[in-house]
Design an enzyme around this catalytic site. Structure first.
Site, PDB file in Angstrom:
ATOM      1  N   ASP A  43      18.358  60.268  55.932  1.00 22.42           N
ATOM      2  CA  ASP A  43      18.860  60.952  57.212  1.00 22.42           C
ATOM      3  C   ASP A  43      17.850  61.841  57.070  1.00 22.42           C
ATOM      4  OD1 ASP A  43      19.875  62.328  59.013  1.00 22.42           O
ATOM      5  OD2 ASP A  43      21.685  62.742  57.926  1.00 22.42           O
ATOM      6  N   ASP A 120      12.256  44.140  63.995  1.00 21.89           N
ATOM      7  CA  ASP A 120      13.063  43.079  64.082  1.00 21.89           C
ATOM      8  C   ASP A 120      13.066  42.846  65.709  1.00 21.89           C
ATOM      9  OD1 ASP A 120      15.351  41.502  63.064  1.00 21.89           O
ATOM     10  OD2 ASP A 120      15.784  43.197  61.829  1.00 21.89           O
ATOM     11  N   ASP A 216      15.341  37.730  64.653  1.00 22.20           N
ATOM     12  CA  ASP A 216      16.697  37.399  64.270  1.00 22.20           C
ATOM     13  C   ASP A 216      17.271  36.255  64.760  1.00 22.20           C
ATOM     14  OD1 ASP A 216      19.318  38.837  63.135  1.00 22.20           O
ATOM     15  OD2 ASP A 216      19.617  38.586  65.338  1.00 22.20           O
ATOM     16  N   GLU A 275      14.569  34.349  60.749  1.00 13.30           N
ATOM     17  CA  GLU A 275      15.932  34.067  60.301  1.00 13.30           C
ATOM     18  C   GLU A 275      16.583  32.580  60.711  1.00 13.30           C
ATOM     19  OE1 GLU A 275      20.000  36.128  59.747  1.00 13.30           O
ATOM     20  OE2 GLU A 275      19.300  36.333  61.507  1.00 13.30           O
ATOM     21  N   HIS A 347      20.668  43.108  54.967  1.00 15.61           N
ATOM     22  CA  HIS A 347      21.932  43.854  55.624  1.00 15.61           C
ATOM     23  C   HIS A 347      23.115  43.050  56.042  1.00 15.61           C
ATOM     24  CE1 HIS A 347      19.510  41.887  58.660  1.00 15.61           C
ATOM     25  NE2 HIS A 347      20.453  42.038  59.562  1.00 15.61           N
TER      26      HIS A 347
END
Length: 567
Positions: A43, A120, A216, A275, A347
């Site tokens: 962050d 992505d 994805d 994926e 993830h």
């Protein structure tokens, strides 16, 4: 376990493998990919959520580690129903993560360091807040009425995220299909206008300088157009639609057209990673066959489903035979056609160290073993943030600790069906996606592991005080140093990239052993997947040559020891 012998240290691991220096056709074969999940990496502005500024602040870490490709999970504008995998605008950056200018700066800085950047691409579905869906759902006469799947009477399909796969829309007086959350309506790839719109998105980003896409759930983009009812598995309320959506009837046609219409029009070598959950080895060969020009590699699921029962929440004990069989099947299946991706975590997965290793007494040893086994197979390794320091699952106390929409939906559905809350929580502790999403553990000297100066969006794993980057970076025997040396080995030894693969001792109860053979020599990998010593038996005959990894010779492997010989 002692770390690998290596050449003299340098400021960063070499990225100059291959005759073309890692930039020509097939450059990704000798590359290592590092996945950043932006919300949880670093962050940079103190609001508790990771962002692009935080990624830029830690590029030194990635350069030091020696990775070649940075894959960034979605940073597009999104309502965050599924943490960014519900995209409401493909051509911008969500303010949570920064600005388009900051992403441009990140691309430039990555390139200056000799690395590449992949984004992505989430185009099986959009957010229900995307303008395409808003228009499609507004009226049956909409110009985009067929950009999504609409039916007056839905079939019996269930969502991957629990509940029905259809939701009723007043504006259309019809139901729309969503294989995931109701906020993620599926695009209708049968419509050529949809395909052209996706091509335009891809070109827009490639023109900004990115080096490719991780795509994805791309093997779901083609559905059986008849949308037939699906069989209902025992104990389930809805039909299992997998036969109608996984590796669908036109998926290879769609991907080949995408390659032809987009990738082939660029004069630089791009990377397309698909994926492809629940695909087969045979389909994997088709996806990655260079002659077909579809994908460069696929992220399949078989090895990360070995501890699943009929559903992922039906947790089964670790089974080395299943793991060995699945990994070996993909190694041999793609040996002559196509290319493997190699990964333990991402993830969407809990931490492999807690699933397949020993995250207690033997945490360091088993983290090194998992890294060694992965990186020395044939294929392109993917390092997920935190793998390189041996991050583990989080000790969730209750459902109140959980953010993952898939896990929360399952919890409430299971409780409503009469399951015991603590039994459901045991499943979530093992399999919840939040295990892989807890913030990166940078140090112990600052609050919240150096991830943020604010309140972290998801709790930090309490073991960060002993398990963090700062504690390992100057330790030559650490997990972090081990990863760095494995990456260097891939860059410098052609056996790792181009050697063939053959399984050894395919029924040993503790060992995963294999040989990589190349015209320049061979590597023998012996790995003890247990907390007990393992007798090598006849494999002791393989213990000859230069010891690259391990504590020494002998006929016994220590608990969680990986030993590698160059012959």
């Amino acid at each position: 376990m002692a770390d690998m012998a290596s050449p003299a240290d340098s400021s960063s691991a070499s990225r100059t493998s291959g005759a073309d220096g890692g930039t020509g056709p097939g450059w990704w074969r000798s590359a290592v990919v590092y996945q950043v999940y932006p919300r949880s990496f670093a962050d940079g502005n103190g609001d508790g959520v990771g962002d692009l500024r935080g990624i830029r602040q830690h590029l030194d870490h990635l350069e030091w580690l020696g990775v070649d490709v940075l894959w960034i999970s979605p940073v597009y504008p999104s309502p965050m129903a599924d943490n960014g995998y519900d995209v409401s605008d493909y051509l911008d950056v969500d303010p949570t993560y920064g600005t388009l200018g900051e992403l441009d700066a990140l691309i430039a800085e990555v390139h200056l360091r000799g690395m590449k950047l992949v984004l992505d691409l989430v185009v099986n579905h959009t957010s229900d807040q995307h303008p395409w869906f808003k228009e499609s759902s507004s009226s049956p006469e909409s110009t985009r009425r067929d950009w999504y799947w609409w039916r007056e009477e839905p079939n019996n399909w269930g969502s991957f995220f629990s509940g029905p796969a259809w939701t009723y829309c007043e504006g259309r007086a019809a139901h729309y299909l969503h294989l995931f959350t109701k906020e993620q309506p599926d695009l209708n790839w049968e419509n050529p206008e949809v395909r052209q719109a996706v091509y335009e998105v891809m070109r827009w980003w490639l023109d900004r300088g990115i080096d490719g896409f991780r795509m994805d759930v791309v093997n779901l983009i083609s559905k059986d157009p008849d949308l037939p009812d699906a069989p209902v598995l025992p104990g389930q309320r809805f039909g299992n639609m997998r036969r109608s959506v996984i590796d669908g009837p036109r998926v290879h046609e769609f991907l080949a057209a995408m390659h032809r219409e987009v990738v082939d029009r660029y004069d630089r070598d791009l990377l397309l990673v698909g994926e492809t959950g629940e695909t087969t080895v045979e389909e994997g060969r088709r996806y990655t066959d260079p002659a077909r020009r579809e994908l460069d590699m696929v992220l399949h699921y078989e090895h990360v489903e070995i501890d699943h029962g009929t559903i992922k929440w039906d947790v089964r004990p670790f089974d080395l035979d299943r793991l060995r069989d699945r990994l070996a099947a993909w190694q041999t299946g793609l040996a002559d056609v196509g290319w493997n991706s190699l990964y333990w975590d991402n993830h969407d997965q809990p931490r492999a160290l807690s699933r397949y290793g020993d995250d207690g007494r033997w945490r360091t040893e088993s983290a090194k073993l998992l890294a060694t086994v992965l990186h020395l197979q044939r294929g392109t390794p993917f390092v997920y943030q935190g793998d390189e320091i041996g991050m583990t699952n989080y000790p969730f106390a209750s459902i109140d600790d959980v953010d993952d929409v898939e896990a929360v939906n399952y919890y409430h559905e299971a409780i409503a069906a009469g399951a015991e809350p603590e039994e459901v929580m045991d499943s979530l502790r093992a399999m919840c996606r939040d295990n892989g999403r807890t913030p990166m553990q940078w140090d112990a000297a600052t609050p919240d592991a150096g991830f943020t100066t604010g309140t972290p969006w998801l709790a930090i794993n309490p073991n960060y005080t002993e398990l963090n980057v700062a504690a390992q970076i100057d330790d030559d025997d650490s997990v972090l140093s081990h990863y760095r040396r494995l990456i260097r080995l891939r860059h410098e030894d052609p056996i790792v990239v181009d050697g063939d693969f053959s399984l050894l001792a395919d029924s040993h109860p503790q060992l995963f052993a294999f040989r990589r053979r190349h015209e320049s020599g061979q590597l023998v990998v012996l790995a003890n997947f247990s907390s007990e010593e393992a007798d090598l038996g006849e494999l002791v005959e393989e213990c000859v040559g230069e010891l690259v990894i391990g504590n020494g010779g002998g006929a016994v492997l220590a608990p969680w020891e990986a030993r590698v010989y160059r012959q």
